[in-house]
Each structure stands twice: as structure tokens, then as C-alpha cells.
Design a protein around this motif. Structure first.
Motif, PDB file in Angstrom:
ATOM      1  N   ILE A  87       0.936  -1.260   0.079  1.00 26.74           N
ATOM      2  CA  ILE A  87      -0.012   0.180  -0.028  1.00 26.74           C
ATOM      3  C   ILE A  87       0.805   1.237   0.055  1.00 26.74           C
ATOM      4  O   ILE A  87       0.830   2.066  -0.898  1.00 26.74           O
ATOM      5  CB  ILE A  87      -0.955   0.097   1.325  1.00 26.74           C
ATOM      6  CG1 ILE A  87      -1.719  -1.314   1.399  1.00 26.74           C
ATOM      7  CG2 ILE A  87      -1.954   1.274   1.195  1.00 26.74           C
ATOM      8  CD1 ILE A  87      -2.720  -1.364   0.091  1.00 26.74           C
ATOM      9  N   GLU A  95       8.175  -1.113   9.619  1.00 27.53           N
ATOM     10  CA  GLU A  95       6.887  -1.055  10.081  1.00 27.53           C
ATOM     11  C   GLU A  95       7.002  -2.018  11.468  1.00 27.53           C
ATOM     12  O   GLU A  95       6.239  -1.229  12.505  1.00 27.53           O
ATOM     13  CB  GLU A  95       5.703  -1.120   9.075  1.00 27.53           C
ATOM     14  CG  GLU A  95       5.810  -0.197   8.208  1.00 27.53           C
ATOM     15  CD  GLU A  95       4.273  -0.099   7.443  1.00 27.53           C
ATOM     16  OE1 GLU A  95       3.423  -1.262   7.610  1.00 27.53           O
ATOM     17  OE2 GLU A  95       4.135   0.600   6.448  1.00 27.53           O
ATOM     18  N   PRO A 268      -0.796   2.522  18.382  1.00 24.91           N
ATOM     19  CA  PRO A 268      -0.084   1.625  17.243  1.00 24.91           C
ATOM     20  C   PRO A 268       0.577   0.320  18.064  1.00 24.91           C
ATOM     21  O   PRO A 268       0.539   0.090  19.263  1.00 24.91           O
ATOM     22  CB  PRO A 268       1.244   2.771  17.274  1.00 24.91           C
ATOM     23  CG  PRO A 268       1.359   3.367  18.360  1.00 24.91           C
ATOM     24  CD  PRO A 268      -0.013   3.373  18.932  1.00 24.91           C
ATOM     25  N   GLY A 276      -5.100  -3.255   9.998  1.00 24.16           N
ATOM     26  CA  GLY A 276      -4.836  -2.410   8.865  1.00 24.16           C
ATOM     27  C   GLY A 276      -4.463  -3.029   7.610  1.00 24.16           C
ATOM     28  O   GLY A 276      -4.939  -2.779   6.543  1.00 24.16           O
ATOM     29  N   GLN A 280      -6.668  -3.320   4.144  1.00 21.95           N
ATOM     30  CA  GLN A 280      -6.012  -2.748   2.975  1.00 21.95           C
ATOM     31  C   GLN A 280      -5.581  -3.915   1.966  1.00 21.95           C
ATOM     32  O   GLN A 280      -5.083  -3.624   0.940  1.00 21.95           O
ATOM     33  CB  GLN A 280      -5.007  -1.859   3.263  1.00 21.95           C
ATOM     34  CG  GLN A 280      -5.573  -0.646   4.082  1.00 21.95           C
ATOM     35  CD  GLN A 280      -4.230   0.431   4.152  1.00 21.95           C
ATOM     36  OE1 GLN A 280      -3.307  -0.011   4.854  1.00 21.95           O
ATOM     37  NE2 GLN A 280      -4.486   1.388   3.731  1.00 21.95           N
TER      38      GLN A 280
ATOM     39  N   ALA B  64      -7.735   3.187   8.968  1.00 14.82           N
ATOM     40  CA  ALA B  64      -6.734   2.167   9.842  1.00 14.82           C
ATOM     41  C   ALA B  64      -5.220   2.840   9.607  1.00 14.82           C
ATOM     42  O   ALA B  64      -4.318   2.594  10.570  1.00 14.82           O
ATOM     43  CB  ALA B  64      -6.552   0.888   9.468  1.00 14.82           C
ATOM     44  N   ASP B  65      -5.117   3.512   8.280  1.00 12.92           N
ATOM     45  CA  ASP B  65      -3.704   4.010   8.032  1.00 12.92           C
ATOM     46  C   ASP B  65      -3.945   4.777   6.758  1.00 12.92           C
ATOM     47  O   ASP B  65      -4.863   4.774   6.102  1.00 12.92           O
ATOM     48  CB  ASP B  65      -2.877   2.655   7.712  1.00 12.92           C
ATOM     49  CG  ASP B  65      -1.336   3.041   7.613  1.00 12.92           C
ATOM     50  OD1 ASP B  65      -0.953   4.066   7.798  1.00 12.92           O
ATOM     51  OD2 ASP B  65      -0.622   2.135   7.083  1.00 12.92           O
ATOM     52  N   LEU B  66      -2.888   5.436   6.520  1.00 10.74           N
ATOM     53  CA  LEU B  66      -2.593   6.214   5.067  1.00 10.74           C
ATOM     54  C   LEU B  66      -2.762   4.854   4.100  1.00 10.74           C
ATOM     55  O   LEU B  66      -2.231   4.004   4.161  1.00 10.74           O
ATOM     56  CB  LEU B  66      -1.298   6.660   5.212  1.00 10.74           C
ATOM     57  CG  LEU B  66      -0.707   7.226   3.825  1.00 10.74           C
ATOM     58  CD1 LEU B  66      -1.384   8.612   3.473  1.00 10.74           C
ATOM     59  CD2 LEU B  66       0.857   7.295   3.724  1.00 10.74           C
ATOM     60  N   GLY B  67      -3.319   5.359   2.782  1.00 15.86           N
ATOM     61  CA  GLY B  67      -3.403   4.497   1.747  1.00 15.86           C
ATOM     62  C   GLY B  67      -2.070   5.220   0.916  1.00 15.86           C
ATOM     63  O   GLY B  67      -1.086   4.356   0.810  1.00 15.86           O
ATOM     64  N   PRO B 235       3.460   4.630  10.444  1.00 12.37           N
ATOM     65  CA  PRO B 235       2.539   3.692  10.021  1.00 12.37           C
ATOM     66  C   PRO B 235       1.228   3.336  10.783  1.00 12.37           C
ATOM     67  O   PRO B 235       1.717   3.106  12.171  1.00 12.37           O
ATOM     68  CB  PRO B 235       3.327   2.702   9.505  1.00 12.37           C
ATOM     69  CG  PRO B 235       4.926   3.318   9.360  1.00 12.37           C
ATOM     70  CD  PRO B 235       4.934   4.169  10.606  1.00 12.37           C
ATOM     71  N   LYS B 236       0.166   3.229  10.710  1.00 12.82           N
ATOM     72  CA  LYS B 236      -1.107   2.858  11.160  1.00 12.82           C
ATOM     73  C   LYS B 236      -1.189   3.650  12.432  1.00 12.82           C
ATOM     74  O   LYS B 236      -2.040   3.366  13.302  1.00 12.82           O
ATOM     75  CB  LYS B 236      -0.833   1.568  11.807  1.00 12.82           C
ATOM     76  CG  LYS B 236      -0.352   0.294  10.763  1.00 12.82           C
ATOM     77  CD  LYS B 236      -1.583  -0.162   9.837  1.00 12.82           C
ATOM     78  CE  LYS B 236      -1.182  -1.010   8.852  1.00 12.82           C
ATOM     79  NZ  LYS B 236      -0.407  -0.397   7.538  1.00 12.82           N
ATOM     80  N   ASP B 237      -0.569   4.781  12.682  1.00  9.36           N
ATOM     81  CA  ASP B 237      -0.780   5.688  13.796  1.00  9.36           C
ATOM     82  C   ASP B 237      -1.250   6.993  13.455  1.00  9.36           C
ATOM     83  O   ASP B 237      -2.454   7.476  13.731  1.00  9.36           O
ATOM     84  CB  ASP B 237       0.352   5.514  14.472  1.00  9.36           C
ATOM     85  CG  ASP B 237       0.403   6.531  15.645  1.00  9.36           C
ATOM     86  OD1 ASP B 237      -0.885   6.589  16.232  1.00  9.36           O
ATOM     87  OD2 ASP B 237       1.538   6.970  16.455  1.00  9.36           O
TER      88      ASP B 237
END
Lengths: 317, 559
Positions: A87, A95, A268, A276, A280, B64-67, B235-237
Motif C-alpha cells: 500500500i 513498520e 500503534p 490495517g 487494505q 486504519a492507515d494512510l493509503g 504507520p498505522k498511527d
């Protein structure tokens, strides 16, 4: 001698863990691809044309045959390369490295909380068997075991974050501010810790009750030892053995519960990363998080077995 | 090896394992962890500027997160809002009112010229506009080279999700501050301006930054000219933005925006009510809106642009290939019932294929005057089914997304169809799977929620045969396998007279309703909540980026 035996034992267990690890990796690889969603379509969104989606599929290598993708994935995994997020293009290793400490902090503090609260509660319940403290302890532990972690989390947020405003409800605090990070840990760790404390209290109560009837405890009492010495030095020490052996299972359970807890508290962590990635259709991130979870389960089981030997000298490897 | 009191060898001395060592190791790991977390969190990207925490707007977005932060791929609401704060277009939709287009990086709205049978639009760029500084590319002045590069990227299918809209266009840097866009086929300002405004492919990216970071790099390291610049992506935050002090419209009044990814509504609401967030993406449910409106210190904003919910009939599936059957279903349905479940505070009935706020939409009166509003008439529905010879025994199987916005209308549809003896089986799947499956032509009845920036794009995406799923020349969202309005849509696109263009769009909608290939249900506005200290700096009528619009005028009135 014992050290060598222990090393051999650990090596053997790790070797046994490898097929488990590979099996899980393969299952996850297949399952995420069997699902109908398309990561390229998910990445580009509903406004993208099919042409654009196809172009991205080609760029990501998703148009290649499944065995080819699998082979490439395993080869990369063997090199320690977890790939890049489909993504956002970020290295998945980064990550995971970013999110892993948050999950570790949460589960470790929850475990500490669960043990610190659960063991004394269990001991107290055992020592006051069938009296009021015991009944209260048993009811509370039953409630703790019955309430899902996310539900308990919501209740704690409503009470301590919104009504009393004692602790923050969401997030993990400002990076670099340890006190702020700890404040943000209180409610989520408390949520998981309460669930674990309920389980610990029940096991502690039954093992302490069982131990109190043993001959060595009777002997200790007969020697004229004070009551607290009998409980702390003899009873509790022996009762700790099943608690420690179950700690591994609880830890695995906590990691599982941490997924929903991270979502409820908007923290997080690996759970947030996994959810997530699922939403996605980020295959690489999802696979890698599952790899880490699998590694955790294998290692925690091993650690529990080793710890069992440490607390119980009778155990031979 | 030293034996313990029981005579059993310890595994301790010289690196062996003892209970004490185990405990020490655990504590050490616990202490090491936070340091590691901090280092990693700080290391995600080097901060360019620091913002005072009190001046940061803390925004909770439903994702949930950035695309992606590449504006030419941004499509989710969370990404559209983010890139809107970072990038500019040559033109822009006025903050808070997307029905108005005004100059942005260009100094004025261009007028078209016809040169050699082609339409040419010439833009003069603002002087002194600086790109955000980044690790790899220091700040530099925007030039026509950047604009041409950006528009060419938007038109390239391998570098943009919106390339189809830019076909037949060529871009030329006339001089460092002048750009010419040439169209093979002339179009009206209605169609052209949105393509070069601050939306989708119209966002202007930095040539040097894209070349330095690569296509993957700019997904998380956006470099724009807007009021806020990217500081750190976790990420995810969250995505942390800081104010751009060199912004050409003046330095923002906020120190920055702490843009949090929070998929769970309860968490966002808890954050707002607990004082940890200043604004959140809300819920369109009436009960939620009422509760938040009654919460002390919070405000609820309901604004356009609305997203239309429409039921599409897949005419490739018998007996939906018969008009009488489709009309029977339409007469069996009640928009009021759908609306009651969607919520009346944020949603309103939609009678025409295009939502009423889009230029070119049929009005409610125009639809009713032609008898095409398909008011609920169950007796007529039964009669039409009987005439079609399919009374009784009709059954359909559909998938629906697990998202409430989809599942609820599908369940309502199931109940309403049951009243005329049509069985609708529903299989609930996750949202991404739903989108994948309906594009594979799996559903005989497709409920789809969408916003498109103008009538051309909407009609072409959903009603032009080229957009037919699976079989179209450019498969998109024509779920109905319909080609009867192709000519009208194509003629409207080529029409440069705005009034005649609107008339053609209306003719297309009349035909769609006469054939009943789509049953418009309702449109739903955007719902956000904020604390009373947040002042967006502009009225909120409609925002094409589907969020309240945070710009240099937005401020926090604390203390």
C-alpha cells in the motif's frame, strides 16, 4: 551437564518450531491470496480505472503465478527481507520494528499487572476459603474471565478517561516522553491485566488450596514457623510452579487480546498493523505480522518450558 | 557448576540461567523497550520544523492507515484530506464551498482559445511559490516545468489512477511561469476546471521531489506547496504535519496538524470527549449526531458534498433485462424507508441519477413532472410483475459489504422486495471483497455509494458502455450493462456551451429513469464533530475532499 542438556533441549525445540513456522507462513500466504479482494484495487481506491489497477498489479508482481510469488517470498524471508508494504511502499521490517515495542510494552505491563493483582487475590481467596473475601474474589475473577477485553476497555475509557479524565483514552503518547507513554499504557494494560488477573487468581487459589494440604506445609507448621512464613516460603513457592507454566499460555492469549485492545485504544502496535493490513489487503505486511506472531508463539512456548525448569528444580531436560 | 541447596546443579554461573537472572533479563528488556520505541518513532523521518503542541490541531480520521500521499492515487477520504493540506492545484475549489472555483497556483482563471482546431488553455503561475523543503530536495520555486511534469504524470496510467480523465491533452511549458494545456477535443469550463483544480490528478507535484524519492517514496514523503508540510509518518498511527511558514497565502495560524488514523468510531469519540482530539470524522447515524450535539463543548458539522446511494439493475441477469421487471421493483421500493435507516439528519432523498448539488442534475420537480419519480406503489409493482409473467418464484443472490452504509440498505431492500414476493439472498463480505466481486459482475442488484466531481464523470463511470464491468473498453462502474445513453454522454462532453451541455445531461438522466436501470435512493452528507475551540476559518457548505478543509485560516481558540 544441565547447561548442555538445556542447550540441546532449546535447539531441539527450535528445530521442531521450524516446520510449524513454515506451515503457518504457507497457510497465511495462501489464505490471503484466496480471499477475493485485490490489493491493487484496494491501494488505488474505488475511483481508479481497471487499467490503472492492472498497471499496478503488474508493477507489484501480483500478475505472476502463485508458485512464483511463493518462491520469491520464501527466498526473501530466508534473507530476512520482509518486503515492502503493497500500500504505502514502506519496508515492512521498519513498520514492524516501529510497532513491535508498543505491543511488547502493552503485553509485558499487562502481564505484570495480571500477576501482581492476580496472585495476592488468589492467595487471599484460598486462605479465606468459603468466606466473604473468597466469594468476592471468585465472583470478580469470573466477571473478569467472562468480559471480553474490548468491552472491558470501553468501560475503563468511559470511566477513567471521559468521566474522571484521569488517564488518556487513546494513542501511545508523545514519542520520547516516557511519562506520557506510561500514562497512555495504564488503561490498555489495565484492561488486559484485569482479564489476566482473573485467570491468575483462579489458578493461584486452587493451587494454593492444593498445596496447603501437602505434608511439607504441615511439617513447616509443626516446626512452629509463623503463618506468613509458611505461606510465602513454602506454600506460595510451590504454588508458583503451575502459574509459571501457564504464564506462557497467558502471554499468548494477551498478545491475541492486544489486537482488539490496540484498536479500542487507538494504539500503534502489531495488532493495529495487522488489522490495517487486512483491511487494505496489504499481503506483505499481513504475512510479515503473522510471521512475527508465529515466532512469538514458538518462542513463548519455549520460554515457558525453560522457565518451568528454572522454578521447579525437579524438572529434567 | 554450583549445586543449589537441594543438590541440583544450577544452570546459572558463567552465563547460565537462574531465576534471578531471568527476572533481571525481563526487567532489562522492559527498560530497553521504551528507548527503542522512542528511537524508532523519532527515526521515521527527520522533522523539518517543530510545532508547539498546543497549536497542533489533533484530527481523528476514520481509517486504519494512510493509503497513499501521492495525490494522483489518493482516493480514500483519509488520503484526499491529507493531500489537500499539503498540495495545491492550478485552480482550487473555494474552501468550504466546492461550487466555486478560483485561482490557486495560477494567477487567474484561464479562458480557452481555439488554435488549429484544438482548444488551448494558458495558465500564468504565481511568482514566489516555494516547494516544501525535504531531506533530499531543498525548497525551490515552482516553475512551469513542475506543472507540465505533474500533469503528464496525472495523464500516465502507470503513474496515476486518474489518467483516463487526461487523455487527449498535451502540456507545454511556454516559459518558466506559463503553461499551455492543449485539448484535442474542446470541452466546457465545467469539465476542464475541475481537472486542473486541487483534486485527484489536478494536484501539482514537485518534479525534483518525485524524481528524488521515486513513486514509492512520495507515497509517504509528500512534497507540496500547501499550507502544511509533512513532518513524520508513523504507520498505522498518524501523519504529523507542520505549518509551512513560507506558504504563499501567508503562514498558517495553526502550528500543525496531528492527523491520526483511527478506524474505530468509539475511539475517535472517546478521544474528542476526553479532550485528546480536536476534531473527528463522525457517524451519519441520527442517534450519534444527536448525542454529539448534546455533548457540552462539542459541535457537529454536516456539509456537502454528498455521496449518492443508488440501486443499479444488472441487465445482463434475466429477468432484469426486462424493463417491466425493473420498474416493478422500483415501484415496490420506498425511499422513505431507506432514508429512515440512513438517518435524516445527514441524508436526503434523491430522485434523479445525479445528486441535486451537481450542476446538470434533474431537479425533483423535473423528475416528478415526467412521472419518473417512481413513488411507492406496491399494487402497480405486482401488476407489472404479473404482466411480465414472473410473478412469484423470483429470487436473487447478492453480496454486500460489511460496512453499515451498504449492509443496511441491502437489508432494507431485502425486506421491501419480500413484500412483492421477490427473495433476495445476501452474503456479507468485507468491503474490499465486495468491491472486487461487484466488478466481476457477481451481483444482479448493486447498491453503490459514490461521489463524482461532475456530471460527466458520474454519467460516464456508471452509465457509459465503455465503463461496463468486465466487458467494457475501460471497465469501471457500469454495473448495469447499459449503452443507451452513450451518445448523449459523448455529445455532452464535446459541448462547450454550458447550457446545452446541461440539457444533454438531463436528457441522459430522463432516459435512464425511463429505462429504470438505476433507482436513486438518497444522498448523504459528510459528518464531522469538533470541540468548540476549533475554527476552520471558513463556512462549511461543501468540501470536495470530503473533510472540513483545514488551511492557513484554521485556528484553535484556546484560552
Amino acid at each position: 551437564m544441565r547447561k548442555a542438556l538445556l542447550a540441546r533441549y532449546i535447539a531441539g525445540r527450535l528445530a521442531l518450531g521450524l516446520p510449524v513456522f513454515l506451515g503457518v507462513v504457507t497457510i497465511v500466504f495462501v489464505v490471503v491470496r484466496v480471499l477475493p479482494g485485490d490489493p491493487a484495487a484496494a491501494a488505488l481506491g474505488q475511483y481508479a480505472s481497471q487499467d490503472a489497477v492492472q498497471a499496478l498489479r503488474e508493477r507489484l508482481g501480483l500478475d505472476r503465478p502463485l508458485p512464483v510469488q511463493y518462491g520469491q517470498y520464501l527466498a526473501a524471508l530466508a534473507r530476512g527481507d520482509l518486503g515492502r508494504s503493497l500500500i504505502n511502499g514502506e519496508p515492512v521490517r521498519g513498520e514492524i520494528a516501529h510497532n513491535l515495542p508498543y505491543t511488547l510494552h502493552l503485553t509485558l505491563l499487562a502481564m505484570a499487572f495480571g500477576i501482581v493483582l492476580g496472585v495476592p487475590t488468589g492467595v487471599l481467596a484460598a486462605l479465606t476459603r468459603n468466606r466473604l473475601p473468597d466469594s468476592i474474589g471468585r465472583i470478580l475473577s469470573l466477571l473478569g474471565l467472562s468480559a471480553p477485553a474490548y468491552y472491558l476497555g470501553i468501560l475503563l475509557i468511559l470511566l477513567f478517561a471521559i468521566q474522571l479524565r484521569l488517564f488518556p483514552a487513546i494513542g501511545a503518547g508523545e514519542p520520547g516522553d516516557a511519562v506520557d507513554a506510561l500514562r497512555h499504557l495504564v488503561l490498555p494494560a489495565g484492561t488486559l491485566g484485569l482479564v489476566m488477573a482473573a485467570a491468575v487468581a483462579r489458578v493461584t487459589r486452587s493451587t494454593v488450596l492444593n498445596t496447603l494440604g501437602q505434608d511439607f506445609v504441615r511439617t513447616a507448621r509443626a516446626k512452629g514457623l509463623r503463618s506468613h512464613a509458611v505461606i510465602l516460603r513454602h506454600t506460595l513457592r510451590a504454588a508458583l510452579i503451575p502459574i509459571v507454566s501457564l504464564a506462557g499460555w497467558w502471554a499468548i492469549g494477551l498478545i491475541g487480546d492486544s489486537v482488539t485492545t490496540e484498536i479500542v485504544f487507538a494504539r500503534p502496535g502489531l495488532g493495529s498493523l495487522m488489522v490495517g493490513a487486512m483491511l487494505q489487503r496489504d499481503y506483505t505486511s499481513l504475512q510479515s505480522v503473522m510471521v512475527v506472531y508465529t515466532a512469538f508463539v514458538v518462542l513463548i512456548n519455549l520460554a515457558a518450558d525453560v522457565a518451568y525448569g528454572v522454578v521447579d528444580p525437579r524438572v529434567r531436560y | 557448576m554450583r549445586p543449589d541447596r537441594h543438590g541440583t546443579p544450577r544452570t546459572g554461573p558463567g552465563g547460565g540461567l537462574t531465576r534471578r537472572r531471568l527476572l533481571q533479563a525481563a526487567v532489562a528488556a522492559g527498560l530497553a523497550g521504551p528507548g527503542l520505541a522512542e528511537r524508532l518513532a523519532r527515526g521515521a523521518a527527520a522533522p523539518a520544523l517543530a510545532a508547539a503542541p498546543g497549536s497542533m490541531l489533533r484530527f481523528g480520521q476514520a481509517a486504519a492507515d494512510l493509503g497513499t500521499a501521492d495525490p494522483h492515487y489518493a482516493s480514500g477520504t483519509q488520503d484526499r484530506a491529507l493531500v489537500d493540506m499539503i498540495y495545491n492545484g492550478l485552480l482550487r475549489f473555494a474552501p468550504g464551498d466546492s461550487s466555486v472555483i478560483e485561482p490557486d497556483l495560477a494567477v487567474e482563471l484561464p479562458r480557452p482559445q481555439v488554435v488549429g482546431g484544438k482548444q488551448v488553455w494558458t495558465f500564468r503561475l504565481r511568482p514566489g511559490v516555494l516547494w516544501h523543503p525535504s531531506e533530499k530536495v531543498p525548497a525551490y520555486e515552482l516553475s512551469s516545468e513542475d506543472v507540465v511534469y505533474s500533469l503528464e504524470k496525472a495523464a500516465d496510467r502507470s503513474r496515476s489512477a486518474y489518467s483516463a480523465q487526461y487523455q487527449g491533452m498535451t502540456f507545454q511549458a511556454v516559459d518558466p511561469r506559463t503553461v499551455a494545456v492543449t485539448l484535442d477535443t474542446p470541452v466546457s469550463t465545467n469539465l476542464f476546471y475541475p481537472l486542473v483544480a486541487n483534486y485527484s490528478g489536478g494536484f501539482i507535484v514537485s518534479k525534483r521531489a518525485v524524481e528524488a524519492y521515486g513513486l514509492d517514496g512520495i507515497k509517504t514523503r509528500p512534497v507540496g506547496t500547501g499550507p502544511f508540510e509533512a513532518q513524520r509518518y508513523s504507520p498505522k498511527d498518524r501523519f504529523t504535519l507542520v505549518a509551512n511558514p513560507r506558504y504563499f497565502r501567508g503562514a498558517p495560524r495553526l502550528g500543525g496538524v496531528d492527523y491520526r488514523y483511527m478506524a474505530d468510531l468509539f475511539s475517535r469519540e472517546a478521544g474528542l470527549r476526553g479532550g485528546e482530539l480536536d476534531a473527528i470524522y463522525g457517524d451519519k447515524d441520527d442517534a450519534w449526531i444527536t448525542r454529539m450535539q448534546a455533548t457540552a463543548g462539542s459541535r457537529v458539522d454536516i456539509f456537502g458534498v454528498g455521496e449518492s446511494t443508488v440501486l443499479y439493475f444488472n441487465t445482463s441477469v434475466p429477468p432484469l433485462d426486462r424493463k417491466e421487471v425493473r420498474q416493478a421493483i422500483a415501484y415496490a421500493l420506498s425511499r422513505e424507508q431507506f432514508l429512515a435507516l440512513a438517518g435524516r439528519k445527514a441524508s436526503a432523498v434523491q430522485d434523479a441519477p445525479l445528486a441535486p448539488f451537481l450542476p446538470g442534475a434533474l431537479t425533483e420537480k423535473e423528475v416528478a413532472a415526467r412521472g419518473l419519480d417512481y413513488r411507492t406503489d406496491v399494487a402497480r409493482a405486482r401488476r407489472l410483475l404479473a404482466e411480465a409473467g414472473v410473478q412469484g418464484g423470483l429470487a436473487f443472490e447478492c453480496v454486500t459489504s460489511q460496512l453499515r452504509d451498504y449492509q443496511t440498505p441491502y437489508e432494507s431492500l431485502q425486506a421491501q422486495l419480500g413484500a412483492i414476493g421477490i427473495k433476495l439472498g445476501l452474503r456479507v463480505v468485507d468491503h474490499a471483497t465486495f468491491h472486487a466481486l461487484i466488478r466481476k459482475n457477481t451481483n444482479p442488484l448493486v447498491i453503490y455509494i459514490a461521489f463524482r466531481p461532475n456530471a460527466e464523470i458520474y454519467l460516464r463511470s456508471f452509465y457509459h458502455s465503455a465503463s461496463t464491468v468486465v466487458t467494457g473498453a475501460h471497465p469501471d462502474t457500469n454495473f448495469i450493462h447499459y449503452a443507451a445513453v452513450d451518445a448523449l454522454i459523448d455529445r455532452a462532453r464535446a459541448e462547450t456551451n454550458a447550457a446545452r451541455q446541461v440539457a444533454l445531461w438531463k436528457d441522459a438522466q430522463v432516459k435512464i429513469l425511463e429505462d429504470m436501470v438505476a433507482y436513486p435512493m438518497y444522498y448523504t452528507n459528510q459528518v464531522y464533530a469538533r470541540t468548540a475551540v476549533v475554527d476552520y476559518g471558513h463556512p462549511l457548505r461543501s468540501e470536495i475532499s470530503l473533510y472540513p478543509g483545514i488551511d492557513e485560516t484554521t485556528r484553535l481558540r484556546r484560552g
